[in-house]
Write an enzyme that holds these catalytic residues in place. Sequence first.
Site, PDB file in Angstrom:
ATOM      1  N   ASP A   7       0.875  -1.165   0.000  1.00 21.32           N
ATOM      2  CA  ASP A   7       0.000   0.000   0.000  1.00 21.32           C
ATOM      3  C   ASP A   7       0.922   1.227   0.000  1.00 21.32           C
ATOM      4  O   ASP A   7       2.101   1.123   0.322  1.00 21.32           O
ATOM      5  CB  ASP A   7      -0.898  -0.023   1.240  1.00 21.32           C
ATOM      6  CG  ASP A   7      -1.803   1.191   1.319  1.00 21.32           C
ATOM      7  OD1 ASP A   7      -2.448   1.528   0.314  1.00 21.32           O
ATOM      8  OD2 ASP A   7      -1.856   1.808   2.403  1.00 21.32           O
ATOM      9  N   ARG A   8       0.384   2.384  -0.340  1.00 25.70           N
ATOM     10  CA  ARG A   8       1.220   3.578  -0.406  1.00 25.70           C
ATOM     11  C   ARG A   8       1.094   4.437   0.848  1.00 25.70           C
ATOM     12  O   ARG A   8       1.973   4.444   1.697  1.00 25.70           O
ATOM     13  CB  ARG A   8       0.849   4.406  -1.658  1.00 25.70           C
ATOM     14  CG  ARG A   8       1.879   5.478  -1.994  1.00 25.70           C
ATOM     15  CD  ARG A   8       1.373   6.438  -3.038  1.00 25.70           C
ATOM     16  NE  ARG A   8       0.576   7.478  -2.378  1.00 25.70           N
ATOM     17  CZ  ARG A   8       0.125   8.563  -2.999  1.00 25.70           C
ATOM     18  NH1 ARG A   8       0.349   8.753  -4.274  1.00 25.70           N
ATOM     19  NH2 ARG A   8      -0.581   9.454  -2.333  1.00 25.70           N
ATOM     20  N   ASP A   9      -0.019   5.142   0.985  1.00 24.75           N
ATOM     21  CA  ASP A   9      -0.189   6.098   2.088  1.00 24.75           C
ATOM     22  C   ASP A   9      -0.254   5.363   3.425  1.00 24.75           C
ATOM     23  O   ASP A   9      -1.080   4.486   3.620  1.00 24.75           O
ATOM     24  CB  ASP A   9      -1.455   6.927   1.884  1.00 24.75           C
ATOM     25  CG  ASP A   9      -1.419   7.731   0.593  1.00 24.75           C
ATOM     26  OD1 ASP A   9      -0.325   8.130   0.167  1.00 24.75           O
ATOM     27  OD2 ASP A   9      -2.503   7.958   0.009  1.00 24.75           O
ATOM     28  N   ASN A  51      -5.436   2.928  -3.114  1.00 22.19           N
ATOM     29  CA  ASN A  51      -6.676   3.664  -3.359  1.00 22.19           C
ATOM     30  C   ASN A  51      -6.331   5.149  -3.402  1.00 22.19           C
ATOM     31  O   ASN A  51      -5.636   5.637  -2.512  1.00 22.19           O
ATOM     32  CB  ASN A  51      -7.685   3.435  -2.228  1.00 22.19           C
ATOM     33  CG  ASN A  51      -8.313   2.061  -2.241  1.00 22.19           C
ATOM     34  OD1 ASN A  51      -8.194   1.305  -3.187  1.00 22.19           O
ATOM     35  ND2 ASN A  51      -8.996   1.733  -1.147  1.00 22.19           N
ATOM     36  N   GLN A  52      -6.816   5.838  -4.421  1.00 21.00           N
ATOM     37  CA  GLN A  52      -6.567   7.276  -4.539  1.00 21.00           C
ATOM     38  C   GLN A  52      -7.871   8.010  -4.859  1.00 21.00           C
ATOM     39  O   GLN A  52      -8.044   8.605  -5.916  1.00 21.00           O
ATOM     40  CB  GLN A  52      -5.487   7.554  -5.593  1.00 21.00           C
ATOM     41  CG  GLN A  52      -4.111   7.091  -5.184  1.00 21.00           C
ATOM     42  CD  GLN A  52      -3.611   7.800  -3.935  1.00 21.00           C
ATOM     43  OE1 GLN A  52      -3.778   9.005  -3.784  1.00 21.00           O
ATOM     44  NE2 GLN A  52      -2.988   7.058  -3.034  1.00 21.00           N
ATOM     45  N   HIS A  91     -11.232   5.862  -8.002  1.00 23.96           N
ATOM     46  CA  HIS A  91     -12.652   6.025  -7.703  1.00 23.96           C
ATOM     47  C   HIS A  91     -12.920   6.401  -6.253  1.00 23.96           C
ATOM     48  O   HIS A  91     -12.105   6.150  -5.373  1.00 23.96           O
ATOM     49  CB  HIS A  91     -13.395   4.721  -8.047  1.00 23.96           C
ATOM     50  CG  HIS A  91     -13.177   4.278  -9.452  1.00 23.96           C
ATOM     51  ND1 HIS A  91     -12.372   3.206  -9.770  1.00 23.96           N
ATOM     52  CD2 HIS A  91     -13.620   4.796 -10.617  1.00 23.96           C
ATOM     53  CE1 HIS A  91     -12.348   3.067 -11.088  1.00 23.96           C
ATOM     54  NE2 HIS A  91     -13.092   4.010 -11.619  1.00 23.96           N
ATOM     55  N   ARG A 100     -11.370  -0.771  -6.036  1.00 24.48           N
ATOM     56  CA  ARG A 100     -11.148  -0.104  -4.747  1.00 24.48           C
ATOM     57  C   ARG A 100     -11.035  -1.149  -3.642  1.00 24.48           C
ATOM     58  O   ARG A 100     -11.943  -1.936  -3.426  1.00 24.48           O
ATOM     59  CB  ARG A 100     -12.285   0.875  -4.459  1.00 24.48           C
ATOM     60  CG  ARG A 100     -12.054   1.669  -3.185  1.00 24.48           C
ATOM     61  CD  ARG A 100     -13.109   2.773  -3.040  1.00 24.48           C
ATOM     62  NE  ARG A 100     -13.036   3.363  -1.722  1.00 24.48           N
ATOM     63  CZ  ARG A 100     -12.125   4.242  -1.326  1.00 24.48           C
ATOM     64  NH1 ARG A 100     -11.203   4.643  -2.168  1.00 24.48           N
ATOM     65  NH2 ARG A 100     -12.129   4.718  -0.100  1.00 24.48           N
TER      66      ARG A 100
END
Length: 186
Positions: A7-9, A51-52, A91, A100
């Site tokens: 995951d990123r954030d 997710n963005q 989304h 998502r």
Amino acid sequence: MKLAILDRDGVINRDSGNYIRSADQWIPIAGSIEAIARLSAAGYTVVVATNQSGLARGFFDLDDLEAMHAKLTELVEDAGGQISAIFYCPHGPDDQCKCRKPLPGLLDAIEAEFNVGAQDAILVGDSLRDLQAGLAKGCQLCLVLTGNGEQTLNQLNGQATGSYTLDDNPVEVFSDLSAVVDKLLS
């Protein structure tokens, strides 16, 4: 192929309740860039799945997102590593898309892109939805306590032994991404 899905954030970079909206706001968590480089150098295919929804909400545009991802990629390359791909869901939570998280659509796309199954891949996240997406594909689940990790830990079924599960599947808990990589490479 040894596959690591991150995951990123909250895993790679600091998270914000107001969304990370620009490359200037995108600040790596201490040790995360070096951890990705070490994982890559050890032969793992490192992929980001994020997710963005800030895109759908109009908080930033595609150019902003690409600038954040260019910064991430450049930092990892400067540290001697490589990110093989970055997959993102643009989304909002009410768009009923299949990509998502907690739905496994991003992981389906990773499987298709790399022609590999995600079962047994390492999935590192800081939220329950990250873990749920990985669980749907049979990934080895790793929760980091950075980002939303502390809150997520409270949502898991923790036993007195300190082991945690999600729907009876083991979840390994780590202080941060660097600790995950230390364990994988030991």
